[in-house]
Design an enzyme around this catalytic site. Structure first.
Site, PDB file in Angstrom:
ATOM      1  N   LEU A 193       0.933  -1.250  -0.026  1.00 12.04           N
ATOM      2  CA  LEU A 193      -0.124   0.228  -0.004  1.00 12.04           C
ATOM      3  C   LEU A 193       1.011   1.091   0.157  1.00 12.04           C
ATOM      4  O   LEU A 193       1.964   1.365   0.677  1.00 12.04           O
ATOM      5  CB  LEU A 193      -0.953   0.093   1.064  1.00 12.04           C
ATOM      6  N   ASP A 194       0.630   2.272  -0.875  1.00 14.11           N
ATOM      7  CA  ASP A 194       1.495   3.327  -0.947  1.00 14.11           C
ATOM      8  C   ASP A 194       1.590   4.188   0.193  1.00 14.11           C
ATOM      9  O   ASP A 194       0.341   3.973   1.091  1.00 14.11           O
ATOM     10  CB  ASP A 194       0.939   4.351  -2.111  1.00 14.11           C
ATOM     11  N   ILE A 195       2.461   5.055   0.565  1.00 14.59           N
ATOM     12  CA  ILE A 195       2.737   5.727   1.810  1.00 14.59           C
ATOM     13  C   ILE A 195       1.555   6.545   2.024  1.00 14.59           C
ATOM     14  O   ILE A 195       1.203   6.659   3.182  1.00 14.59           O
ATOM     15  CB  ILE A 195       4.034   6.517   1.798  1.00 14.59           C
ATOM     16  N   SER A 197      -1.724   5.940   1.132  1.00 17.00           N
ATOM     17  CA  SER A 197      -2.825   4.956   1.081  1.00 17.00           C
ATOM     18  C   SER A 197      -3.094   4.291   2.479  1.00 17.00           C
ATOM     19  O   SER A 197      -2.027   4.054   3.120  1.00 17.00           O
ATOM     20  CB  SER A 197      -2.585   3.976  -0.052  1.00 17.00           C
TER      21      SER A 197
END
Length: 242
Positions: free
Chosen positions: A118-120, A122
């Site tokens: 999961l992106d930073i 998100s």
């Protein structure tokens, strides 16, 4: 048919990951046609593979943790001064309503790795596991497990944008697999994907005139985020399967 490495064959059969297979072979826990296997051994499809109960016990002792990742944490290794999500896995952050009877032990952090990212910026469901079989199931080359996201957007969707989001876009020169994308409300889309390219949803949205301003993963396969609070975690229950 060409013989393949025993560890690869064991992974193909879903017995364990290749790395785990090598470990079991080293410990003498694997037999091929009744003979104790050796590291690097090659096998054919008709060869009978047996895995000792000790290996099964070692697998059952491995844990899988579900975390509701907040903004500002990276999924994997620490980078650019940001903490990895695994830093949140400590007793004081365990969800009070965790239904698992497992007692937290420091050994549960050993080899605990994200099965997907999961992106930073998100949030939502992040799976951390010691079990190579689960990692392969979720992020292996042939994974069919669906991941569901709620995505808040702004901008003007192009005329055929929704159709393209469902199927027709390419990233990095490769066509994306069909997705399920629909409006949840005026500014929120629901995405269901079977792949996970880097920043995929954000890049998909940019291609059709939208900008993502919030992204939350709410389920992976049959496992849902549910009421798990932000920044807290729980164990995957024995009765849960992705």
């Amino acid at each position: 048919m060409e013989p393949v490495r025993l560890s690869k064959r064991m992974a193909e059969l879903g017995l364990c990951s290749r790395r785990e297979a090598d470990s079991y072979i080293e410990q003498g826990w694997v037999k091929v046609d009744g003979e104790v296997a050796i590291l690097g051994q090659k096998v054919l499809p008709h060869n009978q593979i047996e895995v000792d109960r000790k290996a099964q016990d070692a697998q059952s002792a491995r844990v899988t943790i579900l975390l509701n990742k907040p903004v500002g944490y990276v999924s994997g290794q620490a980078e650019d001064g940001y903490l990895p999500a695994v830093a949140l896995v400590k007793p004081e952050n365990r969800w009070a309503e965790d239904g698992s009877r497992k007692r937290f032990q420091p050994s549960h952090l050993r080899g605990l790795a994200p099965a997907g990212r999961l992106d930073i910026d998100s949030v939502g469901l992040l799976v951390l596991t010691q079990d190579g079989r689960i990692a392969k199931q979720l992020i292996g080359e042939h994974s069919e497990v669906e991941k569901e996201y709620l995505v808040r957007v702004e901008g003007e969707l192009s005329a055929d944008g929704l159709k393209l989001l469902n199927h027709g876009l390419s990233l990095d020169g490769k066509k994306l697999l069909p997705a399920k994308v629909s409006w949840q409300n005026d500014d929120q889309l629901r995405f269901v994907l079977r792949e996970g390219k880097k920043r995929q949803i954000r890049r998909m949205c940019e291609l059709v005139g939208l900008r993502v301003i919030g992204l939350k993963r709410i389920s992976i396969g049959n496992v849902k985020l549910g009421n798990l609070p932000t920044g807290q975690w729980r164990y995957l229950r024995d009765d849960e399967q992705f």
